[in-house]
Every structure is written in C-alpha cells, then in structure tokens.
Design a protein around this motif. Structure first.
Motif, PDB file in Angstrom:
ATOM      1  N   ALA A   1       4.257  45.520  28.172  1.00  0.00           N
ATOM      2  CA  ALA A   1       4.586  44.264  28.862  1.00  0.00           C
ATOM      3  C   ALA A   1       5.326  43.308  27.930  1.00  0.00           C
ATOM      4  CB  ALA A   1       3.313  43.611  29.384  1.00  0.00           C
ATOM      5  N   MET A   2       4.931  43.317  26.652  1.00  0.00           N
ATOM      6  CA  MET A   2       5.561  42.445  25.661  1.00  0.00           C
ATOM      7  C   MET A   2       7.042  42.810  25.494  1.00  0.00           C
ATOM      8  SD  MET A   2       4.061  42.026  21.817  1.00  0.00           S
ATOM      9  CE  MET A   2       2.413  41.538  22.204  1.00  0.00           C
ATOM     10  N   GLN A   3       7.290  44.120  25.420  1.00  0.00           N
ATOM     11  CA  GLN A   3       8.665  44.587  25.247  1.00  0.00           C
ATOM     12  C   GLN A   3       9.502  44.253  26.476  1.00  0.00           C
ATOM     13  OE1 GLN A   3       9.592  45.735  22.222  1.00  0.00           O
ATOM     14  NE2 GLN A   3      11.616  45.392  23.098  1.00  0.00           N
TER      15      GLN A   3
ATOM     16  N   VAL B   1      -2.608  29.811  20.009  1.00  0.00           N
ATOM     17  CA  VAL B   1      -1.145  29.910  20.110  1.00  0.00           C
ATOM     18  C   VAL B   1      -0.858  31.406  20.088  1.00  0.00           C
ATOM     19  CG1 VAL B   1       1.079  29.365  19.058  1.00  0.00           C
ATOM     20  CG2 VAL B   1      -0.810  27.718  18.911  1.00  0.00           C
ATOM     21  N   LYS B   2      -0.286  31.911  21.169  1.00  0.00           N
ATOM     22  CA  LYS B   2      -0.213  33.360  21.387  1.00  0.00           C
ATOM     23  C   LYS B   2       0.928  34.029  20.635  1.00  0.00           C
ATOM     24  CE  LYS B   2      -3.300  33.060  24.771  1.00  0.00           C
ATOM     25  NZ  LYS B   2      -4.711  33.423  24.487  1.00  0.00           N
ATOM     26  N   TYR B   3       0.665  35.285  20.328  1.00  0.00           N
ATOM     27  CA  TYR B   3       1.703  36.207  19.848  1.00  0.00           C
ATOM     28  C   TYR B   3       2.194  36.959  21.074  1.00  0.00           C
ATOM     29  CZ  TYR B   3       2.608  41.136  18.564  1.00  0.00           C
ATOM     30  OH  TYR B   3       3.090  42.411  18.486  1.00  0.00           O
TER      31      TYR B   3
ATOM     32  N   ALA C   1      -5.823  32.572  28.414  1.00  0.00           N
ATOM     33  CA  ALA C   1      -5.992  33.950  28.892  1.00  0.00           C
ATOM     34  C   ALA C   1      -4.989  34.836  28.181  1.00  0.00           C
ATOM     35  CB  ALA C   1      -5.769  34.041  30.401  1.00  0.00           C
ATOM     36  N   ASP C   2      -5.444  36.008  27.765  1.00  0.00           N
ATOM     37  CA  ASP C   2      -4.557  36.977  27.124  1.00  0.00           C
ATOM     38  C   ASP C   2      -3.934  37.892  28.180  1.00  0.00           C
ATOM     39  OD1 ASP C   2      -4.774  35.952  24.611  1.00  0.00           O
ATOM     40  OD2 ASP C   2      -6.407  37.261  23.997  1.00  0.00           O
ATOM     41  N   ALA C   3      -3.508  39.078  27.762  1.00  0.00           N
ATOM     42  CA  ALA C   3      -2.801  39.972  28.675  1.00  0.00           C
ATOM     43  C   ALA C   3      -3.787  40.744  29.543  1.00  0.00           C
ATOM     44  CB  ALA C   3      -1.924  40.918  27.880  1.00  0.00           C
TER      45      ALA C   3
ATOM     46  N   ALA D   1      -3.947  41.725  12.745  1.00  0.00           N
ATOM     47  CA  ALA D   1      -3.731  41.033  11.466  1.00  0.00           C
ATOM     48  C   ALA D   1      -4.676  39.837  11.352  1.00  0.00           C
ATOM     49  CB  ALA D   1      -2.281  40.571  11.365  1.00  0.00           C
ATOM     50  N   ARG D   2      -4.944  39.180  12.502  1.00  0.00           N
ATOM     51  CA  ARG D   2      -5.767  37.956  12.481  1.00  0.00           C
ATOM     52  C   ARG D   2      -7.249  38.256  12.430  1.00  0.00           C
ATOM     53  NH1 ARG D   2      -2.291  36.122  17.356  1.00  0.00           N
ATOM     54  NH2 ARG D   2      -4.158  36.988  18.330  1.00  0.00           N
ATOM     55  N   SER D   3      -7.672  39.467  12.900  1.00  0.00           N
ATOM     56  CA  SER D   3      -9.105  39.791  12.902  1.00  0.00           C
ATOM     57  C   SER D   3      -9.623  40.176  11.521  1.00  0.00           C
ATOM     58  CB  SER D   3      -9.411  40.924  13.896  1.00  0.00           C
ATOM     59  OG  SER D   3      -9.586  40.392  15.193  1.00  0.00           O
TER      60      SER D   3
HETATM   61  O1  PMV Z   1      -1.853  42.891  19.399  1.00  0.00           O
HETATM   62  P1  PMV Z   1      -1.519  43.219  20.811  1.00  0.00           P
HETATM   63  O2  PMV Z   1      -0.377  44.142  20.930  1.00  0.00           O
HETATM   64  O3  PMV Z   1      -2.720  43.675  21.589  1.00  0.00           O
HETATM   65  O4  PMV Z   1      -1.034  41.850  21.521  1.00  0.00           O
HETATM   66  C1  PMV Z   1      -1.888  40.788  21.806  1.00  0.00           C
HETATM   67  C2  PMV Z   1      -1.222  39.778  22.634  1.00  0.00           C
HETATM   68  C3  PMV Z   1      -2.126  38.684  23.199  1.00  0.00           C
HETATM   69  O5  PMV Z   1      -3.484  39.017  23.098  1.00  0.00           O
HETATM   70  C4  PMV Z   1      -1.794  38.477  24.658  1.00  0.00           C
HETATM   71  C5  PMV Z   1      -1.862  37.354  22.496  1.00  0.00           C
HETATM   72  C6  PMV Z   1      -2.452  37.198  21.134  1.00  0.00           C
HETATM   73  O6  PMV Z   1      -1.860  36.471  20.327  1.00  0.00           O
HETATM   74  O7  PMV Z   1      -3.529  37.758  20.849  1.00  0.00           O
END
Ligand code: PMV
Length: 322
Positions: free
Chosen positions: A189-191, A15-17, A276-278, A142-144
């Motif tokens: 891209a997120m912004q 579930v993506k951020y 797939a991520d960004a 944060a998740r790693s």
């Molecule tokens: O943490 P950032 O700014 O690299 O954003 C990661 C965004 C995605 O990888 C596309 C989705 C995700 O939840 O990891």
C-alpha cells in the motif's frame, strides 16, 4: 553464542512513516516519531543450524513459508553478511498481539529478530547500528529498538536510525475493532501511495513540517499540541492512502466511529486524540491520569486497554526463550 532470544514491543507513531525514498535500503521519505509500547511483545529465538540446507521460520507453532520466510531469509542474509557467516538458522517467533492487524507486529518482529540474530551470529552492535539493521527488515522496526518515545531520522544509510527523544509520559489505548489480518500489506500500500496518489507529495512535505512541530511539542510537554498534531498526521496519511489508484482504504466504519467517539469525549472535557496505522484499529492518546476513563468510555466500540511506554528491544535469558 549460537542461540539467542530477544523480546521487542510494537510502537505506534504520532508522526507516521509512509513512503520510502530508497526501497532497497529502506530509507524513509520523511522522519517519524513513535512510542514503543509495554504490551503486545514479540519474542524471537534464533538458533544457528550449520547443518541445515536452508533457514526455517516458525511463527507461533506453525512453520511459515512463502513471503514470510523469504523476508526472514533476506534479513538473515544481511546479518550473515555482517558476521561473515554462511550458516542457516532456525527462527522461532511468537506474538502476544494480533499479527498484521495494524498493531505493528512487523515492528516488534523485526526489532526482536535483529536483536536475537545479531547475538546468535556473534555481533554486538551499538543501539544506532541495531536500529539501522532492524530498519532493513521493516522500516518501523528501527523505532522499536528504542524504549519509550523515539524519533527515526530520514537520513541516509548511515544516519537513518531511531533514537530516544524527550517527551512527557503518555498513555495509548488501542481499540481493536477487528483482529483479522489486512487485505493488503503496508509495504504494498505504501508503494502504491507513492506511485499513484496525487496527494503523496503533499503528504511528504507536510509530514516533514509536522515532525519538527511534534518534536517541539514533545520537548515542551504540550499534550494538547501532541494530540492535535498526531490526529491530523494520521488522517493526512489515510487521505494520501485513499488517493491511491486503485484505491486503498484501511479505515472501516467501526474505525471512524472511534474517531468520532474520541472527538465527543474531547468536547465533553476528557482530553483524548486518535491515530490509526495501516489497518482498521484505532489508538487513542491520553494523559496517564485520564487513560483509564478513556479506555472505559471506548470499550463499547472494541476491546480497549491502556498501554504505557515500554522498553527497547532486549536479549533474554534461556529460560524465557520462545
Ligand atoms: O514498517 P512498516 O512497513 O510496517 O510500515 C509501518 C507504517 C505505519 O505503521 C502505518 C506507520 C508507522 O510509522 O508506523
């Protein structure tokens, strides 16, 4: 300690951020859920350099400048603030995976940096605090901090951290169709998506629901539901991104070919899903007993290897320094 080395692994979200509620504090618009991998590690050494006039950042062998160095310095400023130190530092980092190609090198990078810098500056944060700190470097970092499956809560500054979540064992098969860097950073891209995509509000609303559904599917060990939710959530994220103005598109024809191949394998009885991520690379999901077959089937489309759940960020001994 004035020198510390840490290793962290990237994570891939089911579930993506995608989108910030507060860009300064790096608070996400929604919670997210991911698996930390056991491959593509980043190893980072932070060495305090009290005599130096500024921080230095070496990525691989090469000194990094510009925005990469500024991001490291801004991050170290947070650590220095917490530690009451003004000392510059030398940061040496090396990645085993393709940098900035959608395999989350910023997640492993800032998780390793948060862990090494905290130790070098004499802090010993609890895992939740370390996750909050890593969040400030790159949200997904944060998740790693967390091993295996992790949920990152949207929350506020105090409560927006990642923690382990119950889930069945899952394998991932990154299919690298393009190892080059991306043309637009995920941050930008997120912004742009949040500012200009008419689909962004729907993305935020649906992802909040998907996270609840995914958490339940993980708890129930329901692979089919996990896969369906993950594939749908990834495509919804890309739809929201493509709705930006000017448009952004990360998925390439070769990425779409992997999504199609995954669907065909599923129809032929080999249960697998794609995310797939960004970036253009696609990650297939499979049960551990099927992952070798899935990797073999997808290897004609890009380099494909099986990865499993990996450890959280951790400090290493001197002999393993970057
Ligand atoms: O943490 P950032 O700014 O690299 O954003 C990661 C965004 C995605 O990888 C596309 C989705 C995700 O939840 O990891």
């Amino acid at each position: 300690m004035t020198t510390a080395t840490a290793r962290a692994f990237p994570n891939i979200a089911l579930v993506k951020y995608w989108g910030k509620r507060d860009p300064a504090l790096m608070l996400p618009a929604t919670g997210s859920l991911s698996m930390t991998l056991d491959a593509f590690a980043t190893t980072t050494t932070v060495e305090l350099a009290p005599e130096a006039s500024a921080d230095a950042f070496l990525l691989g062998e090469a000194p990094a400048g510009g925005e990469a160095l500024r991001r490291v310095t801004r991050f170290l400023d947070l650590v220095r603030g917490r530690a009451g130190s003004a000392s510059p530092a030398i940061v040496r980092s090396r990645n085993e995976g393709p940098t900035a190609a959608g395999l989350a090198s910023s997640a492993s990078g800032f998780a390793a940096l948060a862990t090494a810098a905290s130790a070098a500056y004499g802090l010993s944060p609890e895992p939740a605090d370390l996750s909050r700190l890593a969040r400030r470097g790159s949200g997904s970092a944060a998740r790693s901090i967390v091993p295996g499956m992790a949920v990152w809560h949207a929350g506020d500054d105090a409560t927006s951290y990642a923690e382990p979540v119950a889930a069945p064992e899952l394998h991932m098969i990154p299919v690298v169709v393009d190892a080059a860097g991306k043309e637009i950073s995920s941050r930008e891209a997120m912004q742009r998506t949040a500012d200009t995509s008419p689909f962004y509000p729907a993305w935020v609303e649906s992802t909040t629901q998907t996270l609840d559904d995914m958490t339940a599917a993980c708890r129930d060990g329901d692979f089919t539901r996990i896969g369906r939710l993950a594939e749908s959530n990834a495509l919804r994220m890309h739809a929201a991104i493509q709705g930006s103005f000017p448009p952004v598109r990360f998925l390439a024809p070769r990425s779409i070919a992997v999504f199609d191949a995954v669907r065909q394998l599923r129809e032929a009885g080999l249960e697998t899903y794609a995310t797939a991520d960004a970036g253009p690379n696609v990650v297939a999901l499979a049960r551990p007993e099927d992952s070798g077959d899935v990797a073999a089937e997808l290897s004609s489309l890009g380099s494909a290897r099986v990865v499993g759940p990996g450890p959280g960020a951790e400090l290493l001994g001197d002999e393993e320094a970057a």
